[in-house]
Design an enzyme around this catalytic site. Structure first.
Site, short mmCIF file in Angstrom:
data_model
loop_
_atom_site.label_atom_id
_atom_site.label_comp_id
_atom_site.label_asym_id
_atom_site.label_seq_id
_atom_site.Cartn_x
_atom_site.Cartn_y
_atom_site.Cartn_z
N PRO A 32 0.79 -1.23 0.00
CA PRO A 32 0.00 0.00 0.00
C PRO A 32 0.82 1.28 0.00
CG PRO A 32 -0.32 -1.27 2.03
CD PRO A 32 0.44 -2.12 1.09
N HIS A 39 21.69 14.04 -8.47
CA HIS A 39 20.60 13.11 -8.19
C HIS A 39 19.96 12.63 -9.49
CE1 HIS A 39 16.38 12.11 -6.60
NE2 HIS A 39 17.20 11.18 -6.18
N GLU A 65 13.55 8.24 5.95
CA GLU A 65 12.42 8.86 5.26
C GLU A 65 11.07 8.34 5.77
OE1 GLU A 65 13.14 7.90 1.13
OE2 GLU A 65 12.45 5.84 1.38
C1 NOJ Z 1 13.17 7.49 -2.53
C2 NOJ Z 1 14.51 7.69 -1.92
O1 NOJ Z 1 14.76 6.74 -0.91
C3 NOJ Z 1 14.57 9.08 -1.37
O2 NOJ Z 1 15.79 9.30 -0.69
C4 NOJ Z 1 14.39 10.08 -2.49
O3 NOJ Z 1 14.34 11.37 -1.95
C5 NOJ Z 1 13.09 9.80 -3.24
N1 NOJ Z 1 12.98 8.43 -3.61
C6 NOJ Z 1 12.99 10.64 -4.51
O4 NOJ Z 1 13.91 10.23 -5.45
CA CA Z 2 13.57 4.59 -0.51
#
Ligand code: NOJ
Ligand code: CA
Length: 690
Positions: free
Chosen positions: A195, A399, A494
């Site tokens: 989910p 990035h 995160e």
């Molecule tokens: C998931 C990654 O783990 C995170 O670090 C990143 O900011 C986002 N994707 C966006 O790319």
């Molecule tokens: Ca991730």
């Protein structure tokens, strides 16, 4: 240096196995681990592993199933046996430890089918003092050239219903919390489309590797793999009836696990063994089972701390997409981070959301032209940011969010990395959010393993380090390609910003060092000081104390280590001094103590300085740990700065309370480390010149 090693035939201890005809034994240099390889009456070849004279893996067999020919694994005879031993100490380019001893005894057995096909394979065992690696090597041969493997059935036959720390055998993502259960209680349910993770396919009843176990006798075992090359990730199927793990390779929707041709070798199947949980963490066997460095000039590979335009997006303070009116990656904001990095001795700044395409991110089916990896948003002057960073002696980390459109990224790899090179950018963070395009492939399958390899090699060609998110897990390739510096491959910080399940619980990072971290460096992104994040996310928080966040710089190993919080949360904060001071590249690492899912204490000495650092973290339980400072260099006095919880700190009710104390210490001292619930202690030791 190689020389012949004596092997023993028919050890009496093994007479319990009735089928055994021939037995070969190879032991670790210290003789504590012993592997017996035998040929059963049906011509199946099996192995048994003993540790301290007790069987820890009982008769375990292997076979390979192919799509268009009979399985390989029965009716085998031993053709040639060779034994050797190896002992070498090599120097790492970066890592947890500068010098690593690679010492093992090897047994290599050539097996041949007695049938007409007469297919051949070598099985190679390397036995180290802290574990065993074995792999299958298929030479070029008449009756086996192109091979489509539909199953590898390598067994790990447990002796009892052990405690297991496991995550489900997801084919797409490792971002799961660890479960702690008895083997018989593993309940990895099959799922498609998690989910909150959007992608993922999880087959029934399989766990991912590394998976770690504890026996009733207190022996710790971890099963994992080394040197995953042109093959697919190994998960383990759970056979509860027989208390058996059996390899289950990640496949694709065409039921292909591995497409290869002879000659080929499988990755090393590795069993780490120790009588302390910390032995697993101290092992360097995964690196020793990989090839030496293949890159010539490595002067551009530099471990560093970094800050980044990143957490602010996860908090919702700003966005990756420029059109929101709250774009994070503006020239001005990037300069703010560069100033902060430069003022605080932080080597690099990551900028996410710098390139066009994020306005079409998420939910967009036609992903081919979303990202070109070279066009900055109009409010982000890439050249100016890079120039400014250079002036301030700070690196920019590029990035690349691929959004898992692999053909699109591969098409643009050269232009993307050429841009890095032309700007003097030496690091990229890649990302693979979403379901793999082309359809039917999975993040951890052979096709993607080869993609990740291609990106790493391309990056090396352009002298760029890579830090992969949503990666294939590390398997020690960093030894061969030291530009593969870090990876996510777990539930990172995160999740604390947005996960609807409450984020990572306090015990999370007391399990990770004994499981995921055995595979290699982790870009966890520690260092959140604003634990409650109330300003942006009323329903989320980090589930640790602030001192625990500091300790992670020592506990969690990565040569790229982020100071993840917003600069405004660090400005003027006394605890930030620890992040300024802490090393990222180590001469020595010592795992002082730990219990999986309870606590862990690690001390590391910085490379090329005489500074030591210590990190200790606990789960939701408070505890006091007595730490001997015997690791400090003999005869020196150190100024220790101790960042710790107070008696009132608590991960939930009082997470930001901490104290800083100064002490003069030496290696004769014993330190009482008091950890609050969800807490930690971080210490820097600077030697006092007399
Ligand atoms: C998931 C990654 O783990 C995170 O670090 C990143 O900011 C986002 N994707 C966006 O790319
Ligand atoms: Ca991730």
């Amino acid at each position: 240096m190689k020389h012949l090693l004596l092997f023993l035939l028919s050890l009496p201890i093994l007479t319990a196995c009735s089928n055994i005809k021939d037995e070969l034994v190879v032991s670790s240099p210290d003789k504590n681990i012993e592997v017996t390889v035998f040929n059963s009456t049906e011509g199946r070849v099996g192995y048994i592993v003993e540790f301290d004279r007790n069987i820890i893996l009982d008769s375990s067999f292997f076979s390979l199933d192919f799509n268009d020919q009979s399985s390989f694994g029965t009716n085998l005879e031993v053709v040639i046996i060779s034994a050797s031993s190896f002992d070498e100490t090599w120097e790492t380019i970066w890592g947890e430890q500068r010098y690593i001893r690679n010492n093992y005894n090897e047994l290599k057995i050539e097996l041949k089918e007695k049938s007409e096909l007469g297919r051949r394979c070598f099985i190679v065992f390397r036995v180290f003092d802290d574990g065993v690696g074995f792999r299958f090597e298929f030479p070029e041969q008449e009756n086996l050239s192109d091979a489509v493997i539909v199953d590898e059935n390598t067994q790990f036959n447990l002796t009892n219903d052990h405690t297991v720390w496991w995550t489900p055998g997801d084919w797409d993502i490792y971002e799961h919390l660890f479960n702690t259960t008895k083997f018989s209680e593993i309940d990895a349910l099959s799922k498609r489309n998690h989910p909150s993770l959007a992608q993922t396919y999880i087959p029934e009843n399989a766990v991912n590797t590394p998976v770690t176990l504890k026996t009733q006798d207190g022996v710790y075992i971890s099963i994992l793999e080394a040197n995953l090359t042109n093959y697919s990730d190994m998960t383990l199927k759970v056979d509860k009836e027989n208390l058996l793990f059996q390899s289950e390779l990640v496949g694709n929707d065409s039921s292909i696990k591995v497409k290869t041709k002879t000659p080929f070798v499988t990755p090393w199947r590795v069993i780490l063994i120790g009588d302390e949980a910390s032995d697993l963490v101290s092992s360097r066997t995964i690196l020793n089972l990989n090839e030496p460095n293949k890159l010539n000039d490595v002067s551009w590979i530099k471990p560093t701390k970094y800050v980044g335009i990143w957490w602010e997006m996860h908090l919702g303070k700003s966005t990756w997409n420029m059109n929101s009116g709250r774009h994070g990656a503006t020239t001005e904001n990037a300069k703010r981070y560069i100033d902060f990095a430069s003022e605080n001795g932080i080597g690099a700044v990551l900028v996410e959301g710098w390139n066009t395409g994020w306005e079409n991110y998420f939910g967009n089916k036609d992903r081919d032209f979303i990202f070109d990896f070279v066009t900055p948003y109009p409010d982000y002057d890439l050249n100016e940011v890079v120039r400014y960073a250079e002036e301030k002696n700070v690196e920019i980390i590029m990035h690349h969010e691929t959004y898992t459109h692999i053909p699109a990224y591969e098409k643009r790899l050269d232009t993307a990395f050429a841009l890095c090179k032309s700007l003097g950018i030496n690091a990229v963070k890649t990302g693979y959010v979403g379901q793999i395009i082309p359809d039917g492939e999975y993040h951890h399958g052979q096709w993607m393993v080869n993609h990740y390899r291609k990106v790493m090699e391309k990056a090396a060609e352009y002298e760029v380090m890579v830090n992969v998110h949503e990666p294939i897990k590390p398997t020690g390739l960093r030894r061969t390609y030291p530009n593969l510096v870090s990876a996510e491959g777990l539930r990172g910080q995160e999740f604390n910003a947005w996960s609807s399940d409450g984020g990572n619980p306090p015990e999370h990072l007391t399990i990770v060092p004994f499981t995921r971290m055995l595979a290699g460096p982790i870009d966890y992104t520690p260092g959140i000081f604003d634990i409650k994040i109330n300003k942006y996310k009323a329903d989320n928080q980090v589930n640790t104390t602030l001192a625990h966040q500091l300790a992670l710089y020592v506990v969690i190993y990565s040569p790229l280590q982020m100071a993840a919080d917003l600069p405004e949360n660090y400005e003027g904060h006394p605890a930030f001094q620890f992040i300024r001071d802490v090393g990222v590249d180590w001469d020595t690492s010592i795992v002082i103590s730990g219990e999986i899912g309870g606590y862990i204490t690690i001390a590391r000495k910085e490379r090329n300085t005489d500074k030591w650092f210590l990190g200790s973290i606990t789960d939701e339980n408070e505890r006091t740990i007595n730490v001997s400072l015997g690791f400090l260099d003999e005869g020196k006095e150190y100024a220790a700065t101790i960042y710790s919880d107070t008696e009132y700190s608590h991960w939930d009710t009082n997470p930001t309370e901490y104290k800083i104390e100064e002490k003069t210490v030496s290696n004769n001292d014993l330190l009482k480390v008091e950890l609050a619930p969800g807490g930690g202690t971080a210490i820097s030791f600077k030697s006092l010149i007399n």
